[in-house]
Design an enzyme around this catalytic site. Structure first.
Site, short mmCIF file in Angstrom:
data_model
loop_
_atom_site.label_atom_id
_atom_site.label_comp_id
_atom_site.label_asym_id
_atom_site.label_seq_id
_atom_site.Cartn_x
_atom_site.Cartn_y
_atom_site.Cartn_z
N GLU A 344 14.36 0.60 2.37
CA GLU A 344 13.58 -0.30 2.27
C GLU A 344 12.21 -0.05 1.22
O GLU A 344 11.15 -0.07 1.82
CB GLU A 344 13.09 -0.94 3.45
CG GLU A 344 14.07 -1.41 4.43
CD GLU A 344 13.52 -1.55 5.81
OE1 GLU A 344 14.34 -2.25 6.56
OE2 GLU A 344 12.35 -1.38 6.12
N PRO A 345 12.39 -0.03 0.12
CA PRO A 345 11.29 0.42 -0.75
C PRO A 345 10.65 -0.71 -1.14
O PRO A 345 11.11 -1.89 -1.52
CB PRO A 345 11.85 0.91 -2.20
CG PRO A 345 13.41 0.10 -2.22
CD PRO A 345 13.68 0.28 -0.63
N ARG A 347 6.40 -0.69 -2.26
CA ARG A 347 5.53 0.11 -3.25
C ARG A 347 6.30 0.70 -4.38
O ARG A 347 5.64 0.50 -5.47
CB ARG A 347 4.43 0.98 -2.62
CG ARG A 347 3.58 1.51 -3.28
CD ARG A 347 2.87 2.97 -2.78
NE ARG A 347 3.12 2.73 -1.39
CZ ARG A 347 1.68 2.33 -0.52
NH1 ARG A 347 0.66 2.19 -1.35
NH2 ARG A 347 1.58 2.36 0.69
N CYS A 414 -20.41 -8.35 -0.91
CA CYS A 414 -21.60 -8.08 -0.29
C CYS A 414 -21.28 -6.99 0.70
O CYS A 414 -21.44 -7.16 2.16
CB CYS A 414 -22.25 -9.38 0.55
SG CYS A 414 -22.70 -10.39 -0.61
N GLU A 415 -20.57 -5.65 0.21
CA GLU A 415 -20.28 -4.73 1.27
C GLU A 415 -20.45 -3.40 0.25
O GLU A 415 -20.16 -3.31 -0.66
CB GLU A 415 -18.88 -4.81 1.72
CG GLU A 415 -18.45 -5.79 2.54
CD GLU A 415 -18.86 -5.75 3.80
OE1 GLU A 415 -19.23 -4.68 4.27
OE2 GLU A 415 -18.92 -6.94 4.34
N TYR A 444 0.72 -4.29 -2.52
CA TYR A 444 -0.44 -4.08 -1.54
C TYR A 444 -2.12 -4.38 -2.14
O TYR A 444 -2.90 -3.98 -1.56
CB TYR A 444 -0.44 -2.84 -0.74
CG TYR A 444 0.85 -2.69 -0.16
CD1 TYR A 444 1.14 -3.40 1.04
CD2 TYR A 444 1.60 -1.58 -0.33
CE1 TYR A 444 2.33 -3.14 1.63
CE2 TYR A 444 2.96 -1.49 0.14
CZ TYR A 444 3.26 -2.22 1.11
OH TYR A 444 4.28 -1.89 1.81
#
Length: 487
Positions: A344-345, A347, A414-415, A444
């Site tokens: 199940e590739p 990425r 704002c992090e 992702y």
């Protein structure tokens, strides 16, 4: 012609350029894997050995169609990146359709006579569903949303497997209504719930997701083959064996095989071989205890990719050959027929085919550091904040007049943790309005995008044969406001 020579993963009979091998940095050794007998106490951790060559060269991790143009511009799929930015704005995600297709074909070559399921969670849209189907892959989905999108695009549900550690009633109803080929059971509570929902007179094919006690992957948060995380049923404590017995007692469920997924960003073959040995042992015990020979074995995915030049590469052809050889040897020793293999590739197919484009909004030099702020950030790519992933951004669209210096590319949110790439080399004269391109952005990122600060998610643009077309439009302020129904 391609701008660079990529590590081969098998001969492509279509005549297309070879696909880059998948790769990630090695990780720390903890303790060796026990390859014989029952799982050792505690997880085994895959060490730092690398199966394939490093991916070298400044453009080595870019899509294979990438070519340099004048004024330090780059073209992907025959389309200049500056043209994509001007036409579609920034941030924008660019997908090389031919690279996606080449990688699908490479998996079919590496795993002949196996089922290759594309893991939709990496990235999914209607075009991706279409490409995957045309190239002959199945589809791994994790929700009713992914399932419905695929089916309404024309993907045959019989060639799908539904995953999830906590499938909702809606997920299971959709799977049964649409006729999903396999459902991977992740916990014992799903067994009775699913069996009760299967219509009378029919049977649903299922897999049991087992935990083999093998730790592998690029970060603790993406290792899923050990007993200390939320996925699967443990072999070591007997949970898997208990679930298998319960499923076999359900007349509306047909147990067709075992499934395991060791984690993500795995760089070596060894943990997969260890998993094959342990799962063959479990298959032999199932036959001995229940008189049942299961015909399928799904080894999941987790095949790592190189995000930066110089990172090690996994040889996909070697992976396929060695897994198949180990499976044949182990089954022969156990007196078992060789089960049909599945992988199940996700990425490794989508990631290296993608590039994200940002505009520089500001440059700030403070505290001995240079911060280059762009018009995207953790809302379109949370992975650096979640896993500490490192990327290799590049200035495109103009010739730099200065040497490079280490800078930190940050997002607009704002992090303080909204950092896209820390201490990376960019020209010292980088300035507002510049265009930055970041490769290996196909997986992702869009799929994990959020609505933080209500900035809207970026569009996805496909490029091929010199043409660019919009696949997913930019999320607008109107889209966001329409969801808010009032006081």
């Amino acid at each position: 012609m391609s701008h660079h020579t990529l590590p081969p993963i098998g001969r492509d009979t279509t005549g297309m350029p070879p696909v880059a091998a998948v790769a990630v940095p090695p990780h720390t050794t903890a303790r060796p894997t026990s390859d014989d007998g029952p799982p050792v106490e505690g997880p085994s951790v895959e060490g730092p050995s690398v199966e394939g060559p490093s991916v070298e060269g400044p453009l080595s991790v870019w899509p294979g169609s990438t070519t340099p143009l004048g004024h330090d511009d780059l073209a992907v799929g025959g389309v200049p990146l500056t043209e994509v930015a001007d036409r579609f704005g920034t941030p924008s995600y660019v997908l090389d359709e031919d690279e996606i297709r080449r990688r699908c074909r490479a998996y079919l070559r590496a795993f002949p006579d196996a089922e290759v399921y594309y893991a939709a969670k990496a990235f999914l849209c209607r075009a991706m569903v279409h490409w995957v189907r045309e190239e002959g892959l199945g589809l791994d989905v994790c929700s009713a949303g992914e399932l419905e999108l695929a089916v309404t695009t024309g993907f045959p549900p019989a060639r799908m497997v539904l995953h999830g550690n906590a499938k909702s009633p809606a997920d299971l109803r959709a799977a049964l209504r649409l006729g999903v080929g396999r459902i991977a059971l992740d916990n014992t509570s799903e067994i009775a719930r699913l069996a009760a929902a299967v219509p009378a007179g029919s049977r649903q094919k299922v897999l049991i997701r087992v935990v083999p006690g093998i730790a592998a992957g690029g970060h603790a948060k993406i290792r899923t083959g050990t007993d200390d995380q939320k996925f699967g049923l443990s072999i070591a404590d007997g949970s898997a064996q208990h679930a298998i017995a319960r499923v076999l007692s359900q007349p509306r469920l047909e147990l067709v095989g075992l499934h395991c997924h060791l984690g993500s960003q795995i760089t070596t073959v060894k943990p997969y071989l260890s998993a094959v040995r342990r799962l063959i042992g479990l298959l032999a015990r199932i036959r001995e205890q229940h008189g049942v020979t299961l015909p399928e074995l799904d080894l999941g995915g987790g095949h790592g990719v190189a995000y930066r030049p110089g990172e090690p590469a996994l040889d996909l052809a070697s992976l396929g050959a060695r897994i198949r050889a180990e499976l044949a040897r182990g089954c022969a020793a156990a007196g078992l027929p060789v089960p049909r293999l599945a992988v199940e590739p996700g990425r490794a197919i989508a990631g290296p085919a993608g590039v994200v484009l940002y505009r520089v909004l500001s440059v700030k030099r403070t505290g001995g550091r240079t911060f280059v702020a762009v018009d995207g950030g953790m809302s379109d790519n949370p992975r650096p904040a979640l896993y500490g992933v490192r990327y290799a951004p590049r200035l495109v669209g103009r010739d730099a007049a200065a040497a490079t210096e280490p800078v930190t590319v940050v997002g607009r949110h704002c992090e303080a943790g909204d950092v896209l790439a820390a201490d990376v080399p960019l020209p010292a004269d980088v300035r507002p309005g510049d265009l930055l391109a970041v490769p290996v952005a196909g997986a992702y990122q869009v799929s994990m995008a959020s609505g933080y600060n209500l900035v809207g998610r970026p569009p996805v643009v496909a490029v091929t044969a010199g043409h660019a077309r919009l696949l997913v439009r930019r999320e607008s302020l109107a889209d966001i406001q329409e969801r808010d129904i009032g006081l």
